[in-house]
Write a protein that holds these residues in place. Structure first.
Motif, PDB file in Angstrom:
ATOM      1  N   ILE A 125       0.846  -1.191   0.000  1.00 49.30           N
ATOM      2  CA  ILE A 125       0.000   0.000   0.000  1.00 49.30           C
ATOM      3  C   ILE A 125       0.890   1.252   0.000  1.00 49.30           C
ATOM      4  CG2 ILE A 125      -0.206  -0.004   2.499  1.00 49.30           C
ATOM      5  CD1 ILE A 125      -3.094   0.993   2.070  1.00 49.30           C
ATOM      6  N   SER A 126       0.470   2.258  -0.745  1.00 50.27           N
ATOM      7  CA  SER A 126       1.240   3.508  -0.785  1.00 50.27           C
ATOM      8  C   SER A 126       0.838   4.391   0.391  1.00 50.27           C
ATOM      9  CB  SER A 126       0.983   4.253  -2.100  1.00 50.27           C
ATOM     10  OG  SER A 126      -0.326   4.783  -2.109  1.00 50.27           O
ATOM     11  N   GLU A 127       1.714   5.291   0.731  1.00 54.33           N
ATOM     12  CA  GLU A 127       1.424   6.234   1.803  1.00 54.33           C
ATOM     13  C   GLU A 127       0.209   7.101   1.443  1.00 54.33           C
ATOM     14  OE1 GLU A 127       3.708   9.459   4.678  1.00 54.33           O
ATOM     15  OE2 GLU A 127       4.826   8.491   3.073  1.00 54.33           O
ATOM     16  N   ALA A 128       0.090   7.468   0.159  1.00 50.50           N
ATOM     17  CA  ALA A 128      -1.041   8.293  -0.284  1.00 50.50           C
ATOM     18  C   ALA A 128      -2.364   7.550  -0.107  1.00 50.50           C
ATOM     19  CB  ALA A 128      -0.855   8.705  -1.743  1.00 50.50           C
ATOM     20  N   ASP A 129      -2.400   6.266  -0.468  1.00 52.21           N
ATOM     21  CA  ASP A 129      -3.622   5.483  -0.293  1.00 52.21           C
ATOM     22  C   ASP A 129      -3.949   5.313   1.188  1.00 52.21           C
ATOM     23  OD1 ASP A 129      -4.328   5.113  -2.967  1.00 52.21           O
ATOM     24  OD2 ASP A 129      -3.120   3.302  -3.169  1.00 52.21           O
ATOM     25  N   SER A 150     -10.729   9.087   5.629  1.00 53.47           N
ATOM     26  CA  SER A 150     -12.101   8.589   5.589  1.00 53.47           C
ATOM     27  C   SER A 150     -12.615   8.145   6.957  1.00 53.47           C
ATOM     28  CB  SER A 150     -12.190   7.424   4.605  1.00 53.47           C
ATOM     29  OG  SER A 150     -13.455   6.827   4.661  1.00 53.47           O
ATOM     30  N   VAL A 151     -11.739   7.526   7.757  1.00 59.85           N
ATOM     31  CA  VAL A 151     -12.180   6.973   9.037  1.00 59.85           C
ATOM     32  C   VAL A 151     -11.678   7.733  10.253  1.00 59.85           C
ATOM     33  CG1 VAL A 151     -12.575   4.650   8.170  1.00 59.85           C
ATOM     34  CG2 VAL A 151     -10.327   5.259   9.067  1.00 59.85           C
ATOM     35  N   GLY A 152     -10.756   8.681  10.050  1.00 63.82           N
ATOM     36  CA  GLY A 152     -10.346   9.557  11.136  1.00 63.82           C
ATOM     37  C   GLY A 152      -9.051   9.232  11.837  1.00 63.82           C
ATOM     38  N   SER A 153      -8.548   7.998  11.673  1.00 61.01           N
ATOM     39  CA  SER A 153      -7.287   7.672  12.339  1.00 61.01           C
ATOM     40  C   SER A 153      -6.629   6.477  11.664  1.00 61.01           C
ATOM     41  CB  SER A 153      -7.509   7.353  13.823  1.00 61.01           C
ATOM     42  OG  SER A 153      -8.171   6.111  13.965  1.00 61.01           O
ATOM     43  N   TYR A 154      -5.314   6.373  11.858  1.00 53.78           N
ATOM     44  CA  TYR A 154      -4.599   5.197  11.360  1.00 53.78           C
ATOM     45  C   TYR A 154      -4.959   3.977  12.198  1.00 53.78           C
ATOM     46  CZ  TYR A 154      -1.826   8.424   8.596  1.00 53.78           C
ATOM     47  OH  TYR A 154      -1.434   9.387   7.694  1.00 53.78           O
ATOM     48  N   GLU A 155      -5.250   4.190  13.463  1.00 51.90           N
ATOM     49  CA  GLU A 155      -5.620   3.072  14.332  1.00 51.90           C
ATOM     50  C   GLU A 155      -6.881   2.373  13.814  1.00 51.90           C
ATOM     51  OE1 GLU A 155      -6.397   1.983  19.030  1.00 51.90           O
ATOM     52  OE2 GLU A 155      -6.315   4.091  18.436  1.00 51.90           O
ATOM     53  N   PRO A 165     -10.967  -6.404   3.657  1.00 53.85           N
ATOM     54  CA  PRO A 165     -10.511  -5.634   2.501  1.00 53.85           C
ATOM     55  C   PRO A 165     -10.782  -4.146   2.684  1.00 53.85           C
ATOM     56  CG  PRO A 165     -12.642  -6.599   2.012  1.00 53.85           C
ATOM     57  CD  PRO A 165     -12.245  -7.085   3.393  1.00 53.85           C
ATOM     58  N   VAL A 166     -10.103  -3.360   1.859  1.00 50.56           N
ATOM     59  CA  VAL A 166     -10.380  -1.921   1.782  1.00 50.56           C
ATOM     60  C   VAL A 166     -10.923  -1.681   0.377  1.00 50.56           C
ATOM     61  CG1 VAL A 166      -9.440   0.405   1.851  1.00 50.56           C
ATOM     62  CG2 VAL A 166      -8.543  -1.341   3.410  1.00 50.56           C
ATOM     63  N   ILE A 167     -12.086  -1.058   0.319  1.00 50.80           N
ATOM     64  CA  ILE A 167     -12.769  -0.865  -0.956  1.00 50.80           C
ATOM     65  C   ILE A 167     -12.959   0.623  -1.202  1.00 50.80           C
ATOM     66  CG2 ILE A 167     -14.862  -1.403  -2.265  1.00 50.80           C
ATOM     67  CD1 ILE A 167     -15.210  -3.733  -0.081  1.00 50.80           C
ATOM     68  N   PHE A 168     -12.367   1.106  -2.290  1.00 45.79           N
ATOM     69  CA  PHE A 168     -12.583   2.491  -2.722  1.00 45.79           C
ATOM     70  C   PHE A 168     -13.665   2.462  -3.792  1.00 45.79           C
ATOM     71  CE2 PHE A 168      -8.064   4.503  -2.038  1.00 45.79           C
ATOM     72  CZ  PHE A 168      -8.135   4.220  -0.688  1.00 45.79           C
ATOM     73  N   VAL A 169     -14.718   3.216  -3.582  1.00 43.12           N
ATOM     74  CA  VAL A 169     -15.764   3.388  -4.592  1.00 43.12           C
ATOM     75  C   VAL A 169     -15.887   4.888  -4.806  1.00 43.12           C
ATOM     76  CG1 VAL A 169     -18.172   2.981  -5.230  1.00 43.12           C
ATOM     77  CG2 VAL A 169     -16.972   1.311  -3.786  1.00 43.12           C
ATOM     78  N   ASN A 229     -15.286   8.356  -4.321  1.00 39.46           N
ATOM     79  CA  ASN A 229     -14.672   9.087  -3.205  1.00 39.46           C
ATOM     80  C   ASN A 229     -14.996   8.486  -1.839  1.00 39.46           C
ATOM     81  OD1 ASN A 229     -13.425  11.015  -4.837  1.00 39.46           O
ATOM     82  ND2 ASN A 229     -15.326  12.163  -5.010  1.00 39.46           N
ATOM     83  N   GLN A 230     -15.600   7.315  -1.830  1.00 42.46           N
ATOM     84  CA  GLN A 230     -15.947   6.655  -0.573  1.00 42.46           C
ATOM     85  C   GLN A 230     -14.949   5.533  -0.285  1.00 42.46           C
ATOM     86  OE1 GLN A 230     -20.359   5.934  -0.135  1.00 42.46           O
ATOM     87  NE2 GLN A 230     -20.240   6.369  -2.326  1.00 42.46           N
TER      88      GLN A 230
END
Length: 118
Positions: A36-40, A47-52, A91-95, A97-98
């Motif tokens: 995973i890239s730092e940008a992603d 989107s969720v407010g924290s890295y945690e 999984p992480v799903i980008f749809v 801008n969500q």
């Protein structure tokens, strides 16, 4: 645009991908072979407010590194996810801008609605 960060060897990821019934083009990123890239990761955090919140405490390395007994800060979670793919909730799903993270039924249902426009 639909992009899914997953592990092909993860049965939960495969079950969710099948459940999403995606009919259009989708980009899959195997987080083991293409980290995973730092940008992603930053987009997920936004989107969720924290890295945690993006961090998987179920990862085997979490236990083996005894991280539950350490006082981790936000930048520690970010560093660990970037260094070790197993620490990313999936999984992480980008749809468009969500962003939908994890395998909770409500998250999967919301992702499916976003994909199918219902």
């Amino acid at each position: 645009m639909i992009k899914i960060f997953h592990l092909p060897s993860c049965s939960t990821c495969q079950r969710i991908i099948k459940e999403l019934e995606i009919q259009q083009d989708v980009t899959f990123q195997d987080i083991k072979t293409t980290p995973i890239s730092e940008a992603d990761l930053d987009k997920m955090k936004a989107s969720v407010g924290s890295y945690e919140a993006v961090f998987s405490k179920r990862a085997m390395k979490y236990k083996s590194m005894d991280l539950k007994n350490k006082n981790l800060k936000e930048l520690d979670y970010k560093r660990l996810i970037l260094e070790e793919y197993t620490f990313l909730k999936r999984p992480v799903i980008f749809v468009d801008n969500q962003v939908f993270i994890g395998n909770a039924k409500s998250v999967v249902a919301a992702a499916k609605m976003a994909i199918h426009g219902a």
